[in-house]
Design an enzyme around this catalytic site. Structure first.
Site, PDB file in Angstrom:
ATOM      1  N   GLU A 137       5.271  -5.864   3.995  1.00  0.00           N
ATOM      2  CA  GLU A 137       6.378  -6.651   4.557  1.00  0.00           C
ATOM      3  C   GLU A 137       5.849  -7.690   5.535  1.00  0.00           C
ATOM      4  OE1 GLU A 137       8.735  -3.309   5.798  1.00  0.00           O
ATOM      5  OE2 GLU A 137       9.175  -2.858   3.696  1.00  0.00           O
ATOM      6  N   ASN A 189       7.199   5.523   8.891  1.00  0.00           N
ATOM      7  CA  ASN A 189       7.297   4.111   9.272  1.00  0.00           C
ATOM      8  C   ASN A 189       8.777   3.751   9.373  1.00  0.00           C
ATOM      9  OD1 ASN A 189       7.112   1.377   9.637  1.00  0.00           O
ATOM     10  ND2 ASN A 189       6.459   0.920   7.529  1.00  0.00           N
ATOM     11  N   HIS A 191       0.776  -4.185   6.429  1.00  0.00           N
ATOM     12  CA  HIS A 191       1.907  -3.734   5.615  1.00  0.00           C
ATOM     13  C   HIS A 191       2.416  -4.890   4.756  1.00  0.00           C
ATOM     14  CE1 HIS A 191       5.833  -2.186   4.459  1.00  0.00           C
ATOM     15  NE2 HIS A 191       5.365  -0.980   4.748  1.00  0.00           N
ATOM     16  N   GLY A 249      10.590   0.724  -0.932  1.00  0.00           N
ATOM     17  CA  GLY A 249      12.023   0.552  -0.683  1.00  0.00           C
ATOM     18  C   GLY A 249      12.839   0.304  -1.944  1.00  0.00           C
ATOM     19  N   SER A 286       8.550   4.639  -1.812  1.00  0.00           N
ATOM     20  CA  SER A 286       9.651   5.492  -2.257  1.00  0.00           C
ATOM     21  C   SER A 286       9.265   6.973  -2.354  1.00  0.00           C
ATOM     22  CB  SER A 286      10.221   4.983  -3.583  1.00  0.00           C
ATOM     23  OG  SER A 286      10.752   3.673  -3.413  1.00  0.00           O
ATOM     24  N   LYS A 296      10.062   1.104  10.587  1.00  0.00           N
ATOM     25  CA  LYS A 296      10.312  -0.344  10.465  1.00  0.00           C
ATOM     26  C   LYS A 296      11.247  -0.810  11.600  1.00  0.00           C
ATOM     27  CE  LYS A 296       9.624   0.308   5.577  1.00  0.00           C
ATOM     28  NZ  LYS A 296       9.721  -0.224   4.225  1.00  0.00           N
ATOM     29  N   GLY A 327       8.740   5.343   4.341  1.00  0.00           N
ATOM     30  CA  GLY A 327       9.696   4.446   4.973  1.00  0.00           C
ATOM     31  C   GLY A 327      11.082   5.081   5.010  1.00  0.00           C
ATOM     32  N   GLU A 363      -0.034   1.126  -1.135  1.00  0.00           N
ATOM     33  CA  GLU A 363       1.414   0.955  -1.242  1.00  0.00           C
ATOM     34  C   GLU A 363       1.713  -0.134  -2.272  1.00  0.00           C
ATOM     35  OE1 GLU A 363       3.638   2.509   2.397  1.00  0.00           O
ATOM     36  OE2 GLU A 363       3.174   0.413   2.774  1.00  0.00           O
TER      37      GLU A 363
HETATM   38  C1  PEP Z   1       6.793   1.660   3.603  1.00  0.00           C
HETATM   39  O1  PEP Z   1       7.438   0.707   3.997  1.00  0.00           O
HETATM   40  O2  PEP Z   1       5.669   1.865   4.065  1.00  0.00           O
HETATM   41  C2  PEP Z   1       7.391   2.488   2.572  1.00  0.00           C
HETATM   42  C3  PEP Z   1       6.604   3.214   1.855  1.00  0.00           C
HETATM   43  O3  PEP Z   1       8.765   2.428   2.427  1.00  0.00           O
HETATM   44  P1  PEP Z   1       9.663   3.345   1.452  1.00  0.00           P
HETATM   45  O4  PEP Z   1       9.196   4.758   1.628  1.00  0.00           O
HETATM   46  O5  PEP Z   1      11.045   3.129   1.914  1.00  0.00           O
HETATM   47  O6  PEP Z   1       9.406   2.854   0.053  1.00  0.00           O
END
Ligand code: PEP
Length: 255
Positions: free
Chosen positions: A100, A10, A98, A176, A216, A12, A237, A170
């Site tokens: 966000e 992803n 998601h 993040g 993460s 973003k 991400g 998630e």
């Molecule tokens: C995401 O935004 O789906 C995500 C898991 O981000 P990150 O891996 O940066 O935590």
């Protein structure tokens, strides 16, 4: 049942078209050298780069996902992108719900449900994201939240439709932040998600639905996460923005 692992990048709001093409080219090269049998690989670039990346990876069995869509078929919805438009340019998947989008754009469970339905109508596979905030976890409300998101997001979906959905757990506090859920924490919730699905959809969906972990994920922690029985892959991400780390995660996803 053996579920085929799936790793989703992803990106973003990152990468221009030249940057996205550079990544796609380097990824193809790297996968040719290392091999990639046994895992589904999906890239979710921003809308602007979807078509270019699709053309670049066509024939390499790397699939494309959009990061969102709008639930209406067409019409006066300035700035929105429809499911038909995404299928038109070769998307196979679409990320829906998601955190966000829920946090910054007011996405609700009801909106998520409409988006999932529209995606399925156009044969797009929804990657349906759910997860609790830190506060909800600390208040002991994780399972209640998760159940609510699952039930509302999938409201009215038939068993046949559900068999085309990919779930993504998630935890919001892990996205993040560099704070990954431990394999045990992720497994506890992902096993629960599977159990909730069984209540509405029965044994086949319970066995076959793929549930990704996101939050993460790195080359260092993917191996231990993937050892858990209810973790079938990763939604990545930050660590998906560089080919090196993304390829290491793909390799870690093949068990
Ligand atoms: C995401 O935004 O789906 C995500 C898991 O981000 P990150 O891996 O940066 O935590």
């Amino acid at each position: 049942m053996v579920r085929r692992p799936i790793v989703v990048a992803n990106w973003k709001m990152n990468k221009t078209i030249p940057e996205a093409l550079q990544f796609a080219g380097d990824l193809r090269k790297s996968l040719k050298e290392t091999g990639r049998e046994g895992v589904d690989i999906v890239l979710a670039p921003p809308f602007t780069a979807l078509k270019a990346v699709f053309d670049s990876v066509a024939g390499d069995t790397i699939d494309l996902a959009a990061q969102d869509l709008f639930w209406e078929e067409r019409g006066a919805y300035t700035g929105e992108i429809s499911a038909a438009m995404l299928s038109d340019i070769g998307c196979k998947y679409v990320i829906i719900g998601h955190s966000e989008r829920r946090q910054y754009f007011g996405e609700t469970d009801e909106g998520v449900n409409k988006k999932i339905n529209r995606a399925l109508y156009h044969n797009l596979t929804p990657i349906f994201c759910i997860g609790e905030t830190l506060r909800q976890r600390e208040e002991g409300a994780t399972f209640k939240m998760i159940r609510g998101q699952v039930e509302k997001g999938l409201d009215g979906l038939s068993e046949g439709a559900m068999s085309s959905v990919v779930m993504a757990y998630e935890p919001v506090w892990a996205i993040g932040t560099g704070k990954t859920a431990t394999p045990g924490q992720a497994e506890e919730v992902q096993g629960y998600i599977r159990a909730v699905l069984r209540e509405s959809y029965g044994r086949e969906v319970f066995d076959s639905v793929r549930i990704l972990y996101g939050g993460s994920v790195t080359p260092e922690n993917i191996g231990s996460l993937m050892k858990e029985p209810d973790i079938d892959g990763a939604l990545v991400g930050g660590a998906s923005l560089q080919v090196d780390s993304f390829v290491k995660i793909i390799k870690g996803g093949i068990i």
